[in-house]
Design a protein around this motif. Structure first.
Motif, short mmCIF file in Angstrom:
data_model
loop_
_atom_site.label_atom_id
_atom_site.label_comp_id
_atom_site.label_asym_id
_atom_site.label_seq_id
_atom_site.Cartn_x
_atom_site.Cartn_y
_atom_site.Cartn_z
N VAL A 76 0.87 -1.18 0.00
CA VAL A 76 0.00 0.00 0.00
C VAL A 76 0.90 1.23 0.00
N THR A 77 0.57 2.19 -0.84
CA THR A 77 1.41 3.39 -0.89
C THR A 77 1.20 4.23 0.38
N ARG A 78 2.07 5.24 0.57
CA ARG A 78 1.97 6.07 1.78
C ARG A 78 0.64 6.81 1.86
N ASP A 79 0.04 7.05 0.69
CA ASP A 79 -1.27 7.71 0.72
C ASP A 79 -2.42 6.71 0.55
N GLY A 92 -1.01 4.48 -13.84
CA GLY A 92 -2.30 3.95 -13.37
C GLY A 92 -2.33 2.46 -13.10
N PHE A 93 -1.22 1.76 -13.30
CA PHE A 93 -1.23 0.31 -13.07
C PHE A 93 -1.28 0.02 -11.57
N ARG A 94 -2.11 -1.00 -11.23
CA ARG A 94 -2.25 -1.37 -9.81
C ARG A 94 -2.03 -2.86 -9.59
N THR A 95 -1.72 -3.60 -10.65
CA THR A 95 -1.45 -5.04 -10.51
C THR A 95 -0.19 -5.39 -11.27
N PHE A 96 0.70 -6.10 -10.58
CA PHE A 96 1.96 -6.50 -11.21
C PHE A 96 2.21 -7.97 -10.95
N GLU A 140 0.45 10.36 -5.51
CA GLU A 140 0.54 11.72 -6.01
C GLU A 140 1.93 11.98 -6.62
N SER A 141 2.97 11.53 -5.93
CA SER A 141 4.33 11.77 -6.47
C SER A 141 4.56 10.93 -7.72
N LEU A 196 5.52 12.22 -11.40
CA LEU A 196 6.67 11.67 -12.14
C LEU A 196 6.24 11.24 -13.54
N ALA A 197 5.10 10.54 -13.63
CA ALA A 197 4.64 10.06 -14.95
C ALA A 197 4.37 11.24 -15.88
N ARG A 198 3.75 12.27 -15.33
CA ARG A 198 3.47 13.47 -16.16
C ARG A 198 4.76 14.05 -16.72
N LYS A 199 5.80 14.11 -15.86
CA LYS A 199 7.07 14.67 -16.33
C LYS A 199 7.71 13.76 -17.38
#
Ligand code: PEP
Ligand code: MG
Length: 321
Positions: free
Chosen positions: A3-6, A260-264, A284-285, A289-292
Motif C-alpha cells: 500500500v502506498t503512503r497515501d 495507473g497500473f495497480r497489478t503487477f 501523487e508523487s 513523475l509520470a506526467r514529467k
C-alpha cells in the motif's frame, strides 16, 4: 501490504515456470500468480505432457493459493522455446514465425489437451486463462472458439469446470497494443508482456547481446503504448496488469504506478523489494513523475530521470547494483 503512503493498494502477484515455485511466492508476500508460463511442462520432457500431467501441475499450484488468482498462460512455444520433437525445426525468423498462440491454433489436439486440463482445474480456485502473443481480433476469436469447443466436450463427458472462467490476453505485440480498445470488448483482462512488447516495438531481439543497448522500457514508444493500453482497459472496465520484467525493475515502478497500473506480476525474489518501494511512495508523487516523463523525448533522459527518482526513494536497492 503493498500500500502506498497515501493508502492506495497494489496487487503483487508472482510469475512462475514450475509448480514448486508457487510456495516461494507466498513466502515472499505475493497474493497469487499473475503469470504461469506453462510451456516449461513441454521443455524438459521427451514426451508430450498428458492431460493428467497438465491437470496435476495446475492443481498443485491452485492448492497453494485457494481463493487467490492463478493466471494460467497457455503454452508459449516456438521462437526460443521448443518441444523436444520440434527442436530441429528451424524457421528463418522464429520470433516472427509459428510461435505461441499461432502454434496452438495449428496444433489443435495439443492445445485442446491443455485447455481441457485448465478447465478441469478451474473448479479448484480462482483460475483464469490467458492467451499469449495475440496479434489480432481474429486470433482471439479463434482461441475462444476452441475454448468453447473444449467446454462442450467436457459437458458431453459430464466433467465439471467453471463456465465463467475469466479469459484474458497478453498485450505483447504492437498490433495488440494499438487495437487494445477493440480487443478489450472481447476478453476479460489484459496483461502486458513488456519483454515481447519492447522487442517487437523497437525491433530489437530480446536475446541478442549485440543489440541489447537498444532494448529499453524507457523508450517513449513503449511508455506511449503502456499509457494507451491502460487507458483502453480502464475505458472498457477490464482488468490490466504488467507481467513483463519491467514490473520487477525498481526504476520503473513509480512510472507504472503513475500511469495507473495497480497489478503487477513479479519474479518471486523481487516481491519484497518492489513492495518496499511501493510502501515508500505516494501515488501523487508517482502521478507527478509520470506526467514529467511523458514530456521527455529521449530514452536516455527518461531512464536517468527514473533512476534518480528511485534512488532518492530507496537508495539501498541501487547501491547493490
Ligand atoms: C513478456 O513477453 O513480457 C512475457 C511476460 O512473456 P515471456 O517473457 O514469457 O515471453
Ligand atoms: Mg512474451
Amino acid at each position: 501490504d503493498a500500500v502506498t503512503r497515501d493508502g492506495v493498494a497494489v496487487q503483487l502477484l508472482g510469475t512462475i515456470e514450475f509448480p514448486h515455485e508457487a510456495e516461494m511466492i507466498v513466502d515472499r508476500g505475493g497474493h497469487g500468480i499473475g503469470l504461469y508460463r506453462t510451456e516449461f511442462l513441454y521443455l524438459y520432457s521427451q514426451t508430450e505432457p498428458t492431460e493428467e500431467d497438465h491437470y496435476n501441475a495446475y492443481s498443485e499450484v491452485i492448492r497453494v493459493f485457494s481463493d487467490m488468482p492463478v493466471v494460467i498462460r497457455t503454452m508459449d512455444l516456438g521462437a526460443d522455446k521448443f518441444t523436444q520433437s520440434r527442436r530441429f525445426v528451424r524457421e528463418p525468423n522464429p520470433f516472427l514465425g509459428l510461435r505461441s498462440i499461432r502454434f496452438c491454433l495449428q496444433n489443435l489436439a495439443m492445445f485442446k489437451t491443455q485447455l481441457r486440463a485448465i478447465l478441469r482445474a478451474s473448479i479448484h480456485g480462482d483460475v483464469r486463462v490467458m492467451f499469449p502473443l495475440i496479434s489480432s481480433l481474429h486470433e482471439l476469436r479463434q482461441a475462444k472458439m476452441i475454448l468453447r469447443d473444449v467446454m462442450e466436450d467436457l459437458d458431453e463427458d459430464g466433467i465439471e469446470y467453471n463456465p465463467n472462467m475469466p479469459v484474458g490476453i497478453m498485450i505483447e505485440t504492437p498490433s495488440a497494443a494499438l487495437t487494445a480498445s477493440i480487443l478489450a470488448g472481447e476478453c476479460d483482462f489484459f496483461s502486458i508482456g513488456t519483454n515481447d512488447l519492447i522487442q517487437y516495438t523497437l525491433a530489437v531481439d530480446r536475446g541478442n547481446e549485440r543489440v541489447s543497448t537498444l532494448y529499453s522500457g524507457a523508450d517513449p514508444a513503449i511508455i506511449g503504448l503502456l499509457r494507451s493500453v491502460i487507458h483502453d482497459a480502464n475505458k472498457a472496465r477490464i482488468g490490466v496488469s504488467v507481467c513483463g520484467e519491467m514490473a520487477s525493475e525498481p526504476e520503473f515502478v513509480m512510472l507504472l504506478l503513475g500511469l495507473g497500473f495497480r497489478t503487477f506480476s513479479l519474479a518471486p525474489p523481487m516481491i519484497p523489494e518492489i513492495k518496499k518501494l511501493i510502501r515508500s511512495v505516494t501515488i501523487e508523487s508517482c502521478n507527478d513523475l509520470a506526467r514529467k516523463v511523458l514530456m521527455i523525448n529521449s530514452e536516455r533522459e527518461v531512464i536517468n530521470y527514473l533512476r534518480n527518482a528511485a534512488i532518492k526513494v530507496l537508495p539501498e536497492v541501487f547501491k547493490r547494483k
